[in-house]
Design a protein around this motif. Structure first.
Motif, mmCIF file in Angstrom:
data_model
loop_
_atom_site.group_PDB
_atom_site.id
_atom_site.type_symbol
_atom_site.label_atom_id
_atom_site.label_comp_id
_atom_site.label_asym_id
_atom_site.label_seq_id
_atom_site.Cartn_x
_atom_site.Cartn_y
_atom_site.Cartn_z
ATOM 1 N N THR A 148 -2.387 14.373 -1.847
ATOM 2 C CA THR A 148 -3.316 13.409 -2.148
ATOM 3 C C THR A 148 -3.523 13.321 -3.748
ATOM 4 O O THR A 148 -3.494 12.518 -4.524
ATOM 5 C CB THR A 148 -5.106 13.681 -1.727
ATOM 6 N N LEU A 194 -0.943 4.544 -1.663
ATOM 7 C CA LEU A 194 -2.246 4.429 -0.985
ATOM 8 C C LEU A 194 -2.109 4.761 0.623
ATOM 9 O O LEU A 194 -3.099 4.956 1.310
ATOM 10 C CB LEU A 194 -2.895 3.192 -1.243
ATOM 11 N N ASP A 195 -0.949 4.488 0.876
ATOM 12 C CA ASP A 195 -0.635 4.865 2.301
ATOM 13 C C ASP A 195 0.595 5.578 2.462
ATOM 14 O O ASP A 195 1.365 5.689 1.561
ATOM 15 C CB ASP A 195 -0.708 3.614 3.153
ATOM 16 N N GLY A 205 -6.151 5.896 -9.591
ATOM 17 C CA GLY A 205 -5.489 7.347 -10.048
ATOM 18 C C GLY A 205 -6.846 8.292 -9.841
ATOM 19 O O GLY A 205 -6.508 9.446 -10.141
ATOM 20 N N TYR A 206 -8.071 8.148 -9.395
ATOM 21 C CA TYR A 206 -9.110 8.983 -9.181
ATOM 22 C C TYR A 206 -8.676 9.660 -7.853
ATOM 23 O O TYR A 206 -8.042 9.309 -6.902
ATOM 24 C CB TYR A 206 -10.253 8.433 -9.060
ATOM 25 N N THR A 207 -8.756 11.018 -7.898
ATOM 26 C CA THR A 207 -8.539 11.836 -6.556
ATOM 27 C C THR A 207 -9.551 11.614 -6.008
ATOM 28 O O THR A 207 -10.849 11.548 -6.464
ATOM 29 C CB THR A 207 -8.275 13.474 -6.873
ATOM 30 N N ASN A 242 0.859 -0.960 0.082
ATOM 31 C CA ASN A 242 -0.151 0.014 0.069
ATOM 32 C C ASN A 242 0.852 1.313 0.018
ATOM 33 O O ASN A 242 0.496 2.182 -0.646
ATOM 34 C CB ASN A 242 -0.799 0.054 1.184
ATOM 35 N N PRO A 265 -8.414 5.117 1.683
ATOM 36 C CA PRO A 265 -8.350 4.163 0.572
ATOM 37 C C PRO A 265 -7.889 2.748 0.853
ATOM 38 O O PRO A 265 -8.529 1.749 0.124
ATOM 39 C CB PRO A 265 -7.399 4.910 -0.701
ATOM 40 N N THR A 266 -7.009 2.626 1.781
ATOM 41 C CA THR A 266 -6.688 1.270 1.821
ATOM 42 C C THR A 266 -7.918 0.408 2.618
ATOM 43 O O THR A 266 -8.066 -0.836 2.496
ATOM 44 C CB THR A 266 -5.622 0.935 2.942
ATOM 45 N N ALA A 277 -2.238 10.630 -6.209
ATOM 46 C CA ALA A 277 -3.215 10.190 -7.361
ATOM 47 C C ALA A 277 -2.590 10.006 -8.859
ATOM 48 O O ALA A 277 -3.023 9.245 -9.622
ATOM 49 C CB ALA A 277 -4.445 10.936 -7.276
#
Lengths: 234, 391
Positions: free
Chosen positions: A79, A59-60, B288-290, A54, B382-383, A83
């Motif tokens: 963020t 993602l983290d 990849g979406y914010t 992650n 998200p995780t 992304a």
């Protein structure tokens, strides 16, 4: 041939709050990954495989230390930048496929290209090519609920690979598959790794996956227990 | 935005029945709101039009002593037509009415009435005054439906009418009911009896005297005249306007209830989506979406319900609303008992403002209602989302 380091993890810690205390998922991790590796993070549940994956997937973020992926320090990305990194350079393959159930196979694979604003005609070509890699050209209009587990995971691979990312992160990709499907998928990924020079990092404890890896990183309680390079592939 | 639209469309069409149920509920709201508001507008329109046509014309002159709320003023509220209005009289732009108190005795009962002397040749008010222009064995008289119902009189019946003349002497005679008219305006019906103006002037010993003057609608240039109070149409319809305002408040409440019901469906869907579609949201983020884009996607998805509902409403609502505008809505009960100007059949009146306003209001409200739960997504890790872990 000289290989380029695309991931560098230095003295990295990851801690999660657990009531009034903290749980250390990753402890003083130091790792480098080169381009084109077919590497596995191996270990039992709770060893920190998914947590590391992650973080590498932005993602983290690490609690301490540094993780640099494709030249970007994960902890310092906002963020939006994170992304963008995922959108442009990373591919994900999940244990439970995470396909968009109401979208067709084509639309699922097309999704990352939509985000990259690739023109429609080129997008179609790229999706068809990706589906050919995984042998699902005939399922273009099917929806995930109409596919078998193996086919779903192949769609997920096509989705991860369609934009030809530099790095693919796969979390237990064969956990829900039978042996035949697991081998099929692993061979597909290995072929893509060799042909496109895409780096694959797996989080797994599946022996079938382990047998395909050319580098095995064993994690135990959030630390690297063993890091070995295998000279031959299947 | 283009991607959000594309994905939202795919998600909505892919969700199948769930989407169409929401769209159907929303489309009902569109049609019902427009229809209901159309009916109310139609009612307001009808009430004002009927009042103008049956009672007030384009305005009135009241004798200075005349007070419609005090029947004791009637005896002294009369005068000859002022000279300033003679030309208008010749041009047919006004008609005079003489009013006095009286009583009728249907079936031996006594009922107080207002006797109104009306020119049989007038064409300003919709009252069927021509029915007074007849040779009969008794004085011809017309009454309204409501009055006929209460007095149990019908066309062709004779009834004794009593009044006090200018000298204060009681007098009485039989009148013949020559017509019973149907009007939505209670003020011209309840407790009113119409006889020819000349006859009333004669029996009252008040030759050429009148109590009020009704002016033709859409004529202007009326000035104050000594001894007479000018009442403009606006002034005379003030009560109706106030009633409309009161009704508007009720309409607004109903409007919001309907809107609330529709929004509840959308809000519910959106809130459920966030919990049910956590993995999907996590996947969007992983690909990849914010977070802002995810919020945007869910807001667009919700708003698209309103757009689809507007299209669906157009498909079945337009024919329905057009048919209603022609056929009207017939009230299931006798409206004459309502005590207010309401027709038995109401014809809805729609305006572009009403349709566009409703569509915009519903769409904007849907967008807001969709955005609120979608905002929660922005706070989702998200995780955790990828694992479908409830937060």
């Amino acid at each position: 041939m000289e290989t380029q380091t695309i991931i560098s993890v230095k003295e990295m810690y990851k801690r999660f709050p657990m009531g009034k205390t903290e749980f250390t998922a990753l402890e003083n991790l130091n790792l480098d990954f080169a381009q084109g590796e077919f590497t596995g993070l191996i270990g039992p549940s709770g060893s920190g495989k998914t947590t590391l994956l992650n973080i590498l997937g932005s993602l983290d973020v690490p609690t301490l230390g540094e993780a640099t992926v494709l030249g970007k320090s994960i902890g310092k990305l906002n963020t939006h930048e994170a992304a963008m990194l995922r959108r442009e350079s990373l591919g994900f393959i999940f244990q439970s496929y995470n396909l968009l159930a109401v979208h067709t196979v084509f639309e699922n694979v097309e999704f990352p290209l939509l985000l990259l604003k690739i023109p429609s005609q080129e997008r179609r070509k790229m999706v068809q090519e990706a589906l050919e890699w995984v042998g699902l050209s005939d399922k273009i209009r099917s929806k995930p609920p109409q596919l078998s587990g193996g086919q779903c995971q192949r769609v997920a691979i096509a989705r991860a690979m369609v934009k030809k990312p530099k790095l693919v992160l796969a979390d237990e990709p064969t956990a829900n598959l039978d042996a035949a499907n697991s081998h099929h998928i692993l061979k597909t990924m290995l072929t893509l790794n060799q042909e496109l020079k895409t780096t694959f990092i797996f989080a797994t404890h599946d022996e079938k996956v382990i047998s395909y890896l050319n580098r095995k990183i064993y994690l135990l309680d959030g630390r690297v227990d063993k890091d070995e390079v295998v000279t031959h592939n299947k | 935005m283009k991607i959000a639209l594309k994905l939202a469309w795919r998600n909505l069409t892919g969700a199948g029945l769930r989407t169409w149920l929401n769209v159907l509920v929303l489309s009902f709201s569109f049609v019902v709101i427009i229809w209901l508001k159309g009916i109310m507008t139609g009612w307001d329109h009808q009430a004002k039009t009927d009042m103008t046509q049956w009672e007030i014309g384009g305005g009135q002159y009241w004798h200075e002593s005349y007070d419609p709320y005090d029947p004791f003023t009637l005896a002294g509220s009369h005068a000859k037509l002022p000279s300033q209005l003679q030309n208008a009289k010749k041009a047919g732009d006004l008609t005079g009415l003489l009013l006095t108190q009286g009583a009728i005795f249907p079936e031996g009962r006594m009922m107080s009435v207002v006797i109104k002397g009306l020119d049989p040749g007038q064409s300003i008010l919709k009252l069927p005054s021509r029915k007074l222009d007849t040779t009969a064995s008794a004085i011809p008289a017309i009454i309204g439906n409501m009055m006929a119902k209460h007095s149990k009189l019908k066309a062709g019946d004779y009834v004794t009418l009593r009044w006090r003349n200018a000298n204060g002497t009681f007098d009485a005679t039989d009148v013949l009911i020559t017509d019973i008219f149907s009007s939505n305006v209670p003020a011209v019906d309840a407790g009113q009896i119409y006889i020819p103006l000349a006859t009333l002037q004669e029996v009252m010993l008040l030759p050429d005297e009148i109590s009020l003057i009704v002016l033709r609608d859409k004529t202007d240039g009326w000035n104050e005249i000594p001894g007479w109070n000018y009442k403009s149409k606006t002034e005379l319809t003030k009560q109706v306007d106030e009633m409309i305002k009161t009704k508007s408040a009720g309409q607004t409440v109903l409007y919001f209830i309907l809107l609330l019901l529709a929004m509840l469906a959308i809000f519910d869907t959106q809130v459920l989506s966030i919990f049910r579609r956590q993995k999907e949201i996590g996947t969007y983020v992983a690909l990849g979406y914010t977070k802002q884009q995810v919020v945007g996607l869910f807001t667009v998805e919700g708003s698209m319900h309103a757009v689809l509902a507007a299209l669906l409403s157009a498909a079945y609502g337009l024919p329905f609303l057009s048919w209603q505008a022609k056929a009207g809505w017939t009230m299931p009960v006798d409206t004459s008992e309502f005590g207010m100007a309401i027709a038995q059949t109401l014809y809805p009146v729609y305006s572009a403002g009403l349709v566009i306003g409703t569509v915009l209001t519903v769409t904007i409200t849907t967008a807001i209602v969709s955005y609120l739960p979608a905002r929660k997504i922005a706070r989702m890790n998200p995780t955790d989302a990828l694992r479908g872990k409830l937060q």
